[in-house]
Design an enzyme around this catalytic site. Structure first.
Site, PDB file in Angstrom:
ATOM      1  N   CYS A 161     -13.573 -18.941  26.967  1.00 35.80           N
ATOM      2  CA  CYS A 161     -14.408 -18.109  25.644  1.00 35.80           C
ATOM      3  C   CYS A 161     -14.937 -18.848  24.820  1.00 35.80           C
ATOM      4  O   CYS A 161     -15.605 -20.175  24.263  1.00 35.80           O
ATOM      5  CB  CYS A 161     -13.060 -18.067  24.570  1.00 35.80           C
ATOM      6  SG  CYS A 161     -13.645 -17.187  23.107  1.00 35.80           S
ATOM      7  N   CYS A 208     -17.048 -10.920  21.876  1.00 30.91           N
ATOM      8  CA  CYS A 208     -16.728 -11.790  22.421  1.00 30.91           C
ATOM      9  C   CYS A 208     -17.898 -12.187  23.925  1.00 30.91           C
ATOM     10  O   CYS A 208     -18.635 -12.030  23.995  1.00 30.91           O
ATOM     11  CB  CYS A 208     -16.355 -11.004  24.242  1.00 30.91           C
ATOM     12  SG  CYS A 208     -15.641 -11.905  25.669  1.00 30.91           S
TER      13      CYS A 208
END
Length: 310
Positions: free
Chosen positions: A90, A243
């Site tokens: 991430c 994201c």
């Protein structure tokens, strides 16, 4: 491992991609999927797109490969999606993780140091920059290879609010992405991402889907910079405000479509802000952007889990 009666938590975000952060430097917390889902619940829990645990690489089975690659990667970012599933990587989370390490006194990047962080996608290196933190996101590739690069696509995507199936390009950032180009902001704004887009062929481990509008290029004092706008549906989460790996995938896909003359630096606008993606030598890519810690508190674990099961 144990689950304590109370649990110290911190809330943080990177361009509004938000996380519940846990300090488990002793490696004693039993972080199962039920606890992750309860913590990430936005009504009965703390709320977040995922849960990030600070743990030593030496205390996780996955940490052995990390330490073999770089013994300096003492700390491992144990990241879980909001549905409790494990995630390889991430990009926004790494920045927030490092901000949390600095808050805990476990790292100090004030002198220009580069910090090695363990993740399930391998070692990631972080430095402090004006925007916040820059993360060397490692090597990327196109799962479809040269055939996909030449054709510009290797998948089809359909989504609520989007007319027809659209060609899409798969990009591997250590986790899977499928990028779709749209013609206008109006198309992007009309999307309903409360439901997961359908991807053909179906990715075996799921995929994040990025819907992007290329906005051209602009001259800056440092050179030509590309510009894209993006929304994303993350596997195991749903639509998120940002994201990091998705922003990298979006910039890389648009640069692939643009060809050899494409810029190496891209500004990516997401609903939660803007990040900068820079293509490095050796098929590596860097992500830079802010990281904020906004709250610290204590959770009653029994009440948390009880509320999540009602």
């Amino acid at each position: 491992m144990t689950t304590p009666a109370t649990l110290a938590v911190t809330k943080g975000h990177g361009t509004q991609n938000d996380f519940v952060l846990l300090d488990d430097r002793t490696g004693t917390l039993e972080l199962d999927a039920d606890l992750v889902r309860a913590l990430a619940d936005r009504r009965a829990g703390v709320g977040g797109d995922g849960v990030i645990r600070v743990v030593r690489s030496a205390d996780l089975p996955e940490g052995a490969a990390v330490l073999a690659a770089d013994p300096a990667a003492e700390w491992f970012m144990d990241y879980r999606n909001a549905d409790g599933s494990l995630a390889q990587m991430c990009g926004n989370g790494v920045r927030v993780f490092v901000r949390f390490l600095e808050h805990l006194g476990l790292a100090d990047l004030s002198d220009g140091a580069r910090l090695a962080i363990g993740t399930r996608a391998g070692v990631r290196y972080v430095t402090r920059v004006v925007e916040g933190y820059a993360v060397d996101m490692g090597v990327w590739h196109l799962p479809g290879g040269e055939a996909a690069r030449t054709a510009g696509h290797d998948a089809l995507v359909s989504a609520a609010g989007l007319v027809g199936e659209r060609p899409a390009l798969s990009v591997d950032m250590g986790n899977p992405h499928t990028v779709v180009a749209l013609a206008s902001d109006a198309e992007l704004d009309a999307l309903d991402l409360t439901r997961a887009p359908a991807v053909t062929p179906v990715p075996p481990e799921g995929t994040n889907v990025e819907l992007v509008v290329p906005l051209g290029e602009e001259a800056t004092p440092d050179g030509v910079v590309g510009h894209v706008r993006m929304r994303v549906h993350e596997r195991g989460v749903g639509e998120t405000r940002s994201c990091g790996t998705g922003a990298c995938a979006a910039a890389l896909a648009v640069a692939t479509w643009a060809g050899s003359g494409a810029p190496s630096v891209w500004r990516v606008d997401v609903p939660g802000g803007t990040v900068t993606v820079t293509m490095l030598d050796g098929d590596r890519v860097e992500l830079a952007g802010p990281a904020e810690l906004v709250a610290h508190g204590e959770v009653d674990v029994a009440a948390l889990v009880r509320g999540a099961t009602l």
